[in-house]
Design an enzyme around this catalytic site. Structure first.
Site, PDB file in Angstrom:
ATOM      1  N   GLU A  17     -18.089  46.964-125.876  1.00 44.98           N
ATOM      2  CA  GLU A  17     -18.496  48.262-125.843  1.00 44.98           C
ATOM      3  C   GLU A  17     -20.324  48.014-126.011  1.00 44.98           C
ATOM      4  OE1 GLU A  17     -15.959  50.453-128.733  1.00 44.98           O
ATOM      5  OE2 GLU A  17     -15.318  48.651-128.974  1.00 44.98           O
ATOM      6  N   SER A 153     -13.453  52.578-127.934  1.00 50.74           N
ATOM      7  CA  SER A 153     -13.961  53.166-126.805  1.00 50.74           C
ATOM      8  C   SER A 153     -12.552  53.192-125.669  1.00 50.74           C
ATOM      9  CB  SER A 153     -14.719  52.380-126.011  1.00 50.74           C
ATOM     10  OG  SER A 153     -16.086  52.401-126.782  1.00 50.74           O
ATOM     11  N   TYR A 223     -17.282  58.475-121.890  1.00 43.82           N
ATOM     12  CA  TYR A 223     -18.566  58.506-121.807  1.00 43.82           C
ATOM     13  C   TYR A 223     -19.155  58.845-120.477  1.00 43.82           C
ATOM     14  CZ  TYR A 223     -17.747  55.519-125.733  1.00 43.82           C
ATOM     15  OH  TYR A 223     -17.399  54.957-127.043  1.00 43.82           O
ATOM     16  N   ARG A 262     -15.175  57.881-138.656  1.00 41.33           N
ATOM     17  CA  ARG A 262     -14.468  58.813-137.848  1.00 41.33           C
ATOM     18  C   ARG A 262     -13.267  58.491-137.819  1.00 41.33           C
ATOM     19  NH1 ARG A 262     -15.856  57.752-132.617  1.00 41.33           N
ATOM     20  NH2 ARG A 262     -13.587  57.351-132.307  1.00 41.33           N
ATOM     21  N   ASP A 264      -9.530  59.356-136.007  1.00 46.48           N
ATOM     22  CA  ASP A 264      -8.961  60.104-134.832  1.00 46.48           C
ATOM     23  C   ASP A 264      -7.261  60.275-135.178  1.00 46.48           C
ATOM     24  OD1 ASP A 264     -11.190  59.441-133.663  1.00 46.48           O
ATOM     25  OD2 ASP A 264     -10.317  57.655-132.539  1.00 46.48           O
ATOM     26  N   GLU A 277      -6.454  56.205-135.846  1.00 44.83           N
ATOM     27  CA  GLU A 277      -7.164  55.008-136.246  1.00 44.83           C
ATOM     28  C   GLU A 277      -8.442  55.607-136.589  1.00 44.83           C
ATOM     29  OE1 GLU A 277      -9.616  53.795-131.943  1.00 44.83           O
ATOM     30  OE2 GLU A 277      -7.235  53.844-131.647  1.00 44.83           O
ATOM     31  N   ASN A 279     -12.900  54.570-137.264  1.00 42.53           N
ATOM     32  CA  ASN A 279     -13.827  54.050-136.547  1.00 42.53           C
ATOM     33  C   ASN A 279     -15.252  54.145-137.732  1.00 42.53           C
ATOM     34  OD1 ASN A 279     -16.444  53.508-135.060  1.00 42.53           O
ATOM     35  ND2 ASN A 279     -15.367  53.981-133.515  1.00 42.53           N
ATOM     36  N   GLY A 283     -19.424  56.453-132.781  1.00 41.82           N
ATOM     37  CA  GLY A 283     -20.500  56.526-131.450  1.00 41.82           C
ATOM     38  C   GLY A 283     -21.595  57.674-131.705  1.00 41.82           C
TER      39      GLY A 283
END
Length: 318
Positions: A17, A153, A223, A262, A264, A277, A279, A283
């Site tokens: 990443e 990602s 992205y 964050r 999800d 999951e 993070n 990002g």
């Protein structure tokens, strides 16, 4: 507390990443410079430790994704150097970065998470792929979602509609990690809920709904501008939005995270969120979800980053 002087943004690293991390680092550096902060951006190479020792920053903003950036390794080095940083400590990172472990922790505090099987590459080969995969399909049903147990990602992740697609999905997953997480796919609305603690405890920002053009939120969808439609706030009922916020804060707290995260989620037809999951270094690129959530909340990204850095510096002073 005195105002911040020298701030270091860490970006790059050697994970898959890396390019996303560099983009996140540039964005954070830009908004901090716009706020009048003296910002230095550095990669995690052999020059990092000598540079920090020669000119210790007041605080560090870690925008490293995957690998050492989220598994606690770099944060352990920062602690050895006595440098304060934004985000979770190394122990919490290690737990959160391993998806099966994180799922176990959040399940223990009552959050829903898809039924799953964790399968190391060695087991997959040693016991015979056909027999093992057949049993997985019998146990979990179809469709499935396969992803590396560590990393982000959506690299190495695949949506599996039929049993025939599963072997290739496993091979693709093992290209990015030694352990695969195979989850029962939950049909619903995919949302990301960012959590920030600006001094009054962890608070969820508005959920961001994710609608990829191709139906799967893979690396390209994440992205590449225009490949995914986002709704911030998400198009959820008030009850479902509140349930998502509660789930994200609960996950953040149960995993011992700090400052920023964050989560999800998939929201099923009944409005119930299912944890996928978390993070620990969300990002921060132009297409990333935390900046969208901050904007939806009326929060300037530069101000948010600045408050988090001041809080980190304050922990060192306290």
């Amino acid at each position: 507390m005195s105002d911040l002087g020298h701030v270091l943004v860490l970006a790059g690293g050697l994970s898959y990443e890396r390019e996303v991390s560099l983009r996140s680092g540039r964005r954070v550096s830009e908004v901090l410079r716009a706020a009048g902060i003296d910002v230095e951006t550095r990669d995690t190479d052999a020059s990092l430790v000598p540079a920090i020792l020669a000119d210790p920053p007041d605080a560090v903003f870690v925008t490293l994704h995957g690998g050492a950036g989220e598994d606690g390794a770099i944060r352990s080095v920062l602690e050895l150097l006595g440098v304060p940083y934004v985000g979770a400590d190394p122990d919490a990172c290690r737990v959160a970065f391993d998806k099966p472990t994180a799922k176990g922790v959040v399940r223990s505090v009552g959050l829903r998470t898809p039924q799953s099987v964790t399968l190391p590459k060695e087991t997959f080969h040693d016991l015979g792929a056909t027999a093992v995969l057949g049993r997985i399909v019998e146990r979990l049903g179809l469709p499935l979602f396969v992803k590396p147990a560590r990393g982000g990602s959506a690299l190495g992740a695949s949506f599996v509609r039929t049993a025939e697609e599963l072997p290739a999905a496993m091979v693709g997953c093992f290209a990015y990690g030694d352990t695969a997480l195979i989850e029962r796919y939950v049909e619903g609305v995919e949302v990301a809920v960012s959590v920030v603690d600006l001094g009054h405890g962890p608070v969820a920002l508005p959920p961001v709904e994710i609608v990829p053009d191709a139906g799967v939120y893979d690396y390209a969808a994440r992205y590449t501008a225009g490949h995914t439609e986002f709704f911030a706030p998400a198009r959820l009922t008030p009850d479902a939005a509140a349930a998502c916020a509660e789930a994200a804060v609960k996950a953040h707290t149960a995993l011992g995270l700090r400052d920023i995260s964050r989560t999800d989620l998939i929201v099923d037809a009944s409005g119930q969120p299912h944890f996928l999951e978390v993070n620990v270094a969300p990002g921060m690129t132009e297409t990333s979800l935390l900046p969208m959530a901050a904007e939806a909340a009326g929060q300037d990204l530069g101000d948010l980053c600045l408050i988090l850095l001041r809080r980190a510096a304050g922990r060192a002073q306290g």
